[in-house]
Design an enzyme around this catalytic site. Structure first.
Site, short mmCIF file in Angstrom:
data_model
loop_
_atom_site.label_atom_id
_atom_site.label_comp_id
_atom_site.label_asym_id
_atom_site.label_seq_id
_atom_site.Cartn_x
_atom_site.Cartn_y
_atom_site.Cartn_z
N GLU A 18 0.62 -1.04 0.32
CA GLU A 18 -0.23 0.25 0.29
C GLU A 18 0.37 1.70 -0.15
O GLU A 18 1.62 1.43 0.66
CB GLU A 18 -0.78 0.01 0.87
CG GLU A 18 -2.40 1.14 1.07
CD GLU A 18 -1.91 2.34 1.26
OE1 GLU A 18 -1.69 3.42 1.02
OE2 GLU A 18 -1.51 2.28 2.63
N CYS A 53 -1.81 8.33 4.57
CA CYS A 53 -2.37 7.87 2.83
C CYS A 53 -3.93 8.01 2.57
O CYS A 53 -3.80 8.47 1.49
CB CYS A 53 -2.33 6.31 2.58
SG CYS A 53 -2.55 5.63 3.75
#
Length: 964
Positions: free
Chosen positions: A726, A760
């Site tokens: 990720e 994020c």
């Protein structure tokens, strides 16, 4: 016998009220005209009711006839045939632009039934009419949510102007005649239970000029009760206010909600406090107006439902509370707020039994509701006060919706009386006191509820945890790699980013030799761990979850100090970590054992998931326990051995996970923690031929490098490595022209600037459609300016420092870039000491600008313009990333368009875009955000496994086993 005589008196009073009220319905329920027909149809059709109220909610935000027609068609045109005849045909015309002005006028008149205009030329006639009734009034300034201190100052000014208007009305009745109702949350943008000193200071500062004017006029003020989460703070503020300013020259009052389970205790506490302090108070007893919201929020959060679950239970508690109030009329001035015929009859009878005069208590009713009953109360010579909201249509729409919901709900006594024609005996029947059974808990996995910091006990526990952690500062943390020196190759200091000179602890770091030893240990431990039954591995994860939950405050306190998270963010991170341990344990049990694919006579086919081998977990610092635990647990519960390389800025938090796993009983060598320099240790592990799996969360640059290195096999490597990665995002929120800015601004504020933008999932691009741009940016900047930055150890500060000096330098560099690329609309102020970066909002940003394309990981927001909603979606998707996204819109077609075309891993509609919950919103993205695997979802564990199939022929010389 006494009880029977009391009930008989209630019945007699109720019948008298009904006779005086006559047979005419309240104006809201008048069946004549289009409005009446529509509302009656809405009460018969729940879907129409929802659509109607949603249209009314959005109408004030619509600027053009075309917009009104578009939204009317979307919400309501399909229901025209349900009205039938002429009214149905007239209703259908609302979907035409030429009818837009008529639609707005109808809704405006509806709003004016409940909310009076604030201008003197409009308000004075309303006050005069109520005076003639006669009825006293209490004025409530309704409006937009107070999202900034500037907007709060506007409320103070409005209340002062309203007092001047009341003072100008001759012959106002009431004890006192001049009266206000105030929501304390409107007086500060940060009405936060964790910041009591700050809230008190700001609220009291805005109340002082109001109280000074009330003293001059001999007036009164009642503090309204709002949502349950604000109740403890509101009660505490009220007591402090009365102690500090309750000099007897103004009447102090507070509202209590009968539908709350703990209101009896609150009332007893208030009475005992008033007696001890020798204070006389007014207490307005209401049923409560937020039932649906309280139940929904409690279910979402996993908190106890605070309200009684049946109307009968609420009505019965209301009567018991009335008895308590009337019994202490020496301490309180009871204000009975109700439109319920039974409740009013009970109050009148109860007051009469205690010999209370008409001046010792009063009845309060809402403006625009139950007018016939209001006239009946006045005709009986009882003291009556009308609660009169004042304000403009757009800001007052939320109040209007609450009143419409209240009047048309299935449990509405006015609906029963005036629409459904309930018999008088039914309306006056004693309430059924039985409570409904508790709401059923969802089956299967349930998220660990976050701490409710409005509760003083939770706040106290967290403060104690911070004290315990502070007592441990300066410790030394050794490696625990069997066969390796515990001191490693040196020491690294972990520091407080809010006070960089404060060393929290010293952690031994590993070098290449320790990394090699860890791989050897993991390789040796793998066969036995692989063969450990999945149920046993899952049980160890659950034991770890229990150990972590028991230490949640301490583990969260470490995050406050080491990575600069505020209290709520830190607690949420620990709760998410617990969720991962529990959720993945259940998922592994679901995947365990052989499963049949398709079998035939004499042929059996089965599949089983197998662990891959040695897993390397490389975790980030921004979710230092949650993501670390999630990746580690996924590796372990699936039967892989794990080598955990935590992010250096969060080594102490990672050490907490190490202790939890040890306490749970994971065998030695199965999970090893390897603090060290990422470019050295991380790269070595990724390239190691005995590593089978890398689970990574971090930057795009490092993630792409890991992918390249992992998929380039070493000469002696005999397998293809698996990578779960990720890698961040450049996430956009689209704000449509019809968006509710009260909702959108607050959610964007937390999405973009929560944890200083170091997520994020954070919003770093804001795309404003058309005319909403200027008002959106203005309110957002003002709201942001109302939140100071400071050390998160002090819960007064929601926003704190960046993680380290390099992150600060990077963010400041982007601010300078933004000055060149666009317009610096807002720049905040931050402390000089610590790794703080001022929050910034830039407008006039174009899609090609670096500020709109590059991940910054800081409190910097780029605002772009779009001419249409479709163009806004195109801008949102014009990115290398596709992790999260958001849309604020009230047009169903636009929400559906976003659902279909806004292809990101996690799309959020009309809510913040951060805070995904395990098992509820699996999290992960595509493009350069990740590989399309979502953590916390049903498919995640499969990335840590491989499948093998066994196919067996059971045919033996014509013998078919199990043949019929």
């Amino acid at each position: 016998m006494q009880q029977l005589s009391i009930e008989a008196q209630i019945q007699a009073v109720g019948k008298q009220l009904q006779r005086l009220a006559g047979h005419a319905p309240p104006s809201l329920f008048d069946p004549r005209g289009l409005r009446g027909r529509v509302l009656q149809a809405a009460m018969r059709d729940a879907a129409l009711r929802t659509a109607l109220f949603q249209f009314v909610d959005v109408l004030p935000a619509l600027a053009s006839e075309q917009e009104i027609a578009e939204h009317f068609q979307s919400y309501l045109k399909a229901y025209a045939n349900r009205l039938g005849g002429l009214w149905g045909r007239l209703f259908a015309l609302g979907g035409l632009p030429v009818a837009a002005s008529a639609v707005r006028r109808i809704v405006s008149r509806l709003a004016r039934q409940f909310v009076a205009e604030e201008r003197p030329e409009s308000l004075q006639p309303v006050l005069a009419e109520l005076t003639r009734l006669p009825a006293a009034v209490t004025l409530d300034a309704v409006g937009e949510a107070a999202l900034s201190e500037r907007e709060c100052e506007g409320y103070t000014a409005r209340y002062l102007a309203l007092l001047d208007q009341l003072a100008a009305v001759p012959g106002l009745p009431g004890r006192p005649p001049v009266h206000l109702s105030i929501k304390l949350s409107a007086l500060t943008a940060r009405f936060d239970p964790l910041d009591y000193p700050g809230v008190r200071r700001r609220v009291f500062a805005r109340l002082m000029p109001i109280l000074a004017r009330l003293r001059e006029l001999g007036g009164g003020m009642t503090v309204d009760m709002e949502q349950y989460e604000f109740k403890p703070l509101t009660l505490r503020l009220f007591k402090d206010l009365v102690e500090a300013e309750g000099d007897g020259r103004w009447q102090a009052g507070i509202a209590l909600q009968a539908y709350l389970k703990d209101t009896p205790e609150d009332l007893q506490d208030l009475l005992a406090w008033a007696e001890k302090r020798n204070k006389r108070l007014a207490v307005r007893l209401v049923k409560g107006a937020y039932w649906d919201t309280e139940v929904a929020l409690a279910r979402q959060r996993g908190w106890p439902v605070p309200v009684l679950l049946t109307k009968g239970a609420t009505d019965a508690q209301y009567e018991r509370l009335l008895d308590q109030l009337f019994a202490r009329s020496d301490l309180v001035y009871p204000a009975v707020a109700s439109h319920n015929l039974r409740s009013l009859a009970y109050a009148i009878a109860a007051a009469d039994r205690r010999g209370l005069s008409a001046s010792a208590w009063e009845i309060q009713m809402l403006y625009g509701m139950a007018e016939p009953l209001r006239h009946a109360v006045a005709a009986m010579g009882l003291a009556l006060r009308v609660y009169l909201p004042v304000g403009e249509l757009l800001p007052g729409i939320a109040y209007l919706i609450r009143r419409l919901i209240e009047n048309t709900a299935n449990t509405s006594i006015l609906r029963h009386a005036y629409v459904e024609g309930a018999e008088l005996d039914q309306l006056l029947a004693p309430p059924a006191a039985g409570e409904a059974p508790p709401l059923a808990r969802p089956s299967g996995f349930v998220n660990l509820p976050l701490r409710d910091f409005s509760q003083a006990a939770n706040e106290a526990r967290f403060r104690q945890a911070l004290e315990r952690v502070r007592a441990k500062l300066g410790g030394r943390y050794l490696l625990a790699i069997p066969g390796a020196a515990p001191e490693g190759v040196g020491w690294t200091a972990s520091c407080n980013p809010a006070r960089p000179g404060e060393i929290l602890g010293h952690v031994a770091v590993a070098g290449i030799a320790q990394a090699e030893q860890a791989v050897a240990n993991a390789r040796r431990a793998f066969p036995a761990w692989r063969d450990t039954p999945p149920a046993e591995r899952a049980a160890l994860c659950r034991k770890a979850a229990e150990a972590m939950a028991a230490r949640r405050d301490e583990l969260a306190a470490w995050q406050v100090l080491e990575v600069g998270k505020n209290w709520r963010e830190a607690d949420a991170d620990v709760a998410e970590a617990v969720d991962y341990l529990r959720y993945y344990a259940g998922q592994m049990e679901r995947l365990a054992d052989w499963r049949e694919t398709v079998s035939f006579p004499a042929e059996r086919n089965h599949l089983r998931y197998e662990p891959r081998g040695v897993a390397v977990v490389i975790s980030p610092w921004n979710f230092p326990l949650a993501i670390l635990t999630g990746m580690t647990c996924a590796a372990l519960v699936t039967g892989n051995t794990a080598i955990v390389k935590p992010a250096s800025p969060a080594n102490l938090v990672a050490y907490g996970l190490k202790e939890v796993l040890e306490e749970a009983g994971f065998p030695p060598g199965v999970c090893q923690f390897l603090p060290g320099e990422g470019p050295v240790i991380g790269e070595y592990l990724v390239k190691h031929p005995d590593v089978h799996l890398i689970a990574f969360t971090g930057s795009r640059a490092v993630g792409l490098e890991i992918l390249q290195q992992a998929y380039t096999p070493a000469p002696e490597q005999r397998h293809v490595k698996q990578v779960i990665a990720e890698m961040g995002g450049k996430n956009a929120i689209v704000v449509d022209e019809d968006a509710d800015l009260d909702e959108a601004v607050g959610e964007i504020l937390h999405s973009a600037f929560g944890y200083q933008g170091q997520k994020c999932s954070a919003c770093s691009r804001l795309i404003a459609v058309g005319r909403v741009h200027d008002r959106l940016v203005e309110r957002l900047a003002a709201a942001l300016d109302s939140h100071p930055y400071g050390p998160p150890e002090d819960p007064a500060f929601q926003f704190g420092p960046l993680i380290h000096a390099a992150a600060r330098r990077k963010a400041l560099g982007y601010i300078e870039l933004g000055r060149r690329e666009g317009r610096l609309y807002y720049l905040g102020r931050v402390p000089e000491d610590g790794h703080y970066c001022p929050p910034a909002i830039f407008t006039d940003i174009e899609p090609h600008h670096r500020l709109a394309r590059e991940e910054i990981f800081g409190p910097i927001l780029a605002v772009l313009r779009a001419r249409s909603f479709k163009e806004a979606l195109e801008l949102a998707l014009d990115s290398d990333y596709a992790l999260t996204g958001g849309v604020f819109s009230r047009l169903p077609e636009h929400l559906e368009l976003a659902r279909e075309r806004f292809r990101v891993g996690n799309l959020y509609l009309n809510r913040r875009i951060t805070g995904a919950r395990v098992g509820v919103q699996p999290f992960g993205g595509v493009r350069l955000s990740g590989l399309g695997v979502q953590a916390g979802g049903e498919d995640y564990l499969k990335q840590f496994l491989w499948t093998r199939v066994v196919s067996e022929n059971t045919l033996r010389h014509g013998l078919v086993p199990d043949a019929p």
